[in-house]
Design a protein around this motif. Sequence first.
Motif, short mmCIF file in Angstrom:
data_model
loop_
_atom_site.label_atom_id
_atom_site.label_comp_id
_atom_site.label_asym_id
_atom_site.label_seq_id
_atom_site.Cartn_x
_atom_site.Cartn_y
_atom_site.Cartn_z
N MET A 186 2.59 22.74 13.69
CA MET A 186 3.55 23.75 12.98
C MET A 186 3.73 23.31 11.47
SD MET A 186 6.70 24.16 16.19
CE MET A 186 7.11 25.81 14.96
N LYS A 187 3.65 22.17 11.05
CA LYS A 187 3.52 21.76 9.95
C LYS A 187 2.46 22.23 8.98
CE LYS A 187 6.60 17.79 9.99
NZ LYS A 187 6.59 16.18 9.58
N ARG A 188 1.30 22.32 9.65
CA ARG A 188 -0.03 22.67 9.07
C ARG A 188 -0.23 24.25 8.85
NH1 ARG A 188 -0.14 17.78 10.45
NH2 ARG A 188 -1.54 16.39 9.35
N LEU A 189 0.57 24.98 10.06
CA LEU A 189 0.38 26.25 10.22
C LEU A 189 1.56 27.15 10.24
CD1 LEU A 189 -2.29 26.22 13.16
CD2 LEU A 189 -2.71 26.19 10.62
N PRO A 190 2.40 27.05 9.09
CA PRO A 190 3.61 27.65 9.17
C PRO A 190 3.69 29.19 9.24
CG PRO A 190 2.97 27.09 6.68
CD PRO A 190 1.89 26.59 7.79
N HIS A 191 2.57 29.85 9.21
CA HIS A 191 2.31 31.40 9.32
C HIS A 191 2.16 31.50 10.85
CE1 HIS A 191 -1.55 29.65 9.12
NE2 HIS A 191 -2.01 30.71 9.63
N VAL A 192 2.15 30.66 11.76
CA VAL A 192 1.73 30.91 13.18
C VAL A 192 2.75 31.04 14.04
CG1 VAL A 192 0.43 30.08 15.28
CG2 VAL A 192 -0.53 30.06 12.71
N ASN A 193 2.69 31.65 15.06
CA ASN A 193 3.95 31.53 16.10
C ASN A 193 3.50 30.74 17.18
OD1 ASN A 193 5.83 33.39 14.87
ND2 ASN A 193 4.93 35.03 15.51
N PHE A 194 4.38 29.96 17.74
CA PHE A 194 3.94 28.85 18.93
C PHE A 194 4.90 29.16 19.92
CE2 PHE A 194 2.75 26.98 14.94
CZ PHE A 194 1.44 26.29 15.30
N THR A 195 4.15 29.40 21.25
CA THR A 195 4.78 29.80 22.50
C THR A 195 4.29 29.15 23.71
OG1 THR A 195 5.09 32.07 21.89
CG2 THR A 195 5.38 31.73 24.09
#
Length: 533
Positions: free
Chosen positions: A304-313
């Motif tokens: 999440m820190k490296r990919l702030p543009h991604v949604n995680f589910t």
Amino acid sequence: MIERLQNWVGAQAEHCPEATATVLKGEKVTYGRLEEISNQLARTLIDGGCKRGDRVCLLLPKSPAAVIAILGVLKADCIYVPLDPSCPAARLAKILEACENRWILAGASATAVLNELAGYDRLGSAMRIGWLDERGPAVQNCESEFSFADLSAFSSGPLDSGNTSSDPAYIMFTSGSTGSPKGVVITHSNVIHFIEWAVRYFGLTETDRLSCHSPLHFDLSVFDIFGAFAAGAELHLVTPELNVLPNKLAAFIRDSRLTQWFSVPSVLNYMAKFDVVKANDFPTLKRVLWCGEVLPVPVLTYFMKRLPHVNFTNLYGPTEATIASSYYAVPDCPEDDRAAVPIGTPCDGEKLFVLDEKLQAVEPGDTGYLYIQGVGLSPGYYKDTEKTNEVFLPNPFSSDPCDRLYKTGDLAKVGADGLIYFLGRVDSQIKSRGHRIELGEVSSALATLEVLQESAVVAISTNGFEGVIICCAYVALPHRDVSPATLRSELSKVLPRYMLPTRWMEMHELPKNVNGKTDTRLVKEQFRPAELL
């Protein structure tokens, strides 16, 4: 709602025949071509005697040919049964015998294991082989019925289907506590309900490029394949060798310009362990989804820190409830590595219950047993009414006699936030690297080794990427020189690699409880230092 899974490909072939459906190492297959070849395969199977409801096993590496096989089997009104090509012949033989298959669709790479299977007299006519590449080498005692080149003799036009949405689409064989794998039957309707929810919820469109990481004998692959086809998206097949090369796996996501990644957490753990994800990496990626086991919070934080543009589910659900039954979209990067990530709220058409031994709801915050109700529930285990009735129970909260609950065997609680939290397994079933494993099946295999007097199998939590490791304590017969390497080698003849114990301990005798049974708690204590790994 469509009636059958294969109809999505037909609709896309009619709407956009030149659009790319599957991609593997640069090889692209369009929706139009996928439709045509799978129609030809369906007619080939029907000509070979396949009838509605017959089981057709797939012994193929993940490839466009394997996807064609799935579609062709479904279009022939049959049920596909995906097999693990790396599995020992002894275990595959149990599955073939249990599912009473009509055909095996194979690739040439499966020749060696097919030759082993041909030695099992009890399989008989189950060994009818269709090659979905060039005609494979001769297999003992078996007729090679057709090869990929022979499909062109049949029409590529649409077929009339006799199947309905309530007919089975596939059977997934999972680890069984008695030593025999269990066949979970899943219908077209089960899958369609989940896929239609997922396409809406995640906003999948024809511009998406989805990963297909899971092997075909994992039901996560069903979401990858039919989620892509329902949306008209591209399906990018991930080859198994990338799993041991985290830097290559990261490069695959970049080079394929994926918009969605879906896998078991151990893959994400591995990538984080080797620090292969850069800041603001994977610019086209929109979604990271995981299912099958718990994702450690430090790993989630890493991504999440490296990919702030991604949604995680986080998705949760056993095979018996079709791919996933609940979801939780992580709103923010966790600040505490010890924080628990919930399994969230039910998908559309599903309900989750946390109950006590009397099937009464427990108070929020209290631990209970997790049950699932809804449109995803399997009809049960293939030709095993006893096992089906053990875990598929009448719903005590419904007046409908056909309404059922599935007993997951998981422990859970309802948090103060109203969300459901997974707390672990009740029984000896574990998940390691995304694989569901019954320790009883490992124990049963060990019991067949003539050099052992007794053995005990336990699972120990670790801080490693695998999450849980299988440990075996054993007592050798007198005057037998038994090494862990020897035991592992013998066990690998009947169990797949992921079910083999990784820690071994020879003992003079196994600890016993007051009832004279092996005290697995004390056995675990002997392996506890493994938790520090």
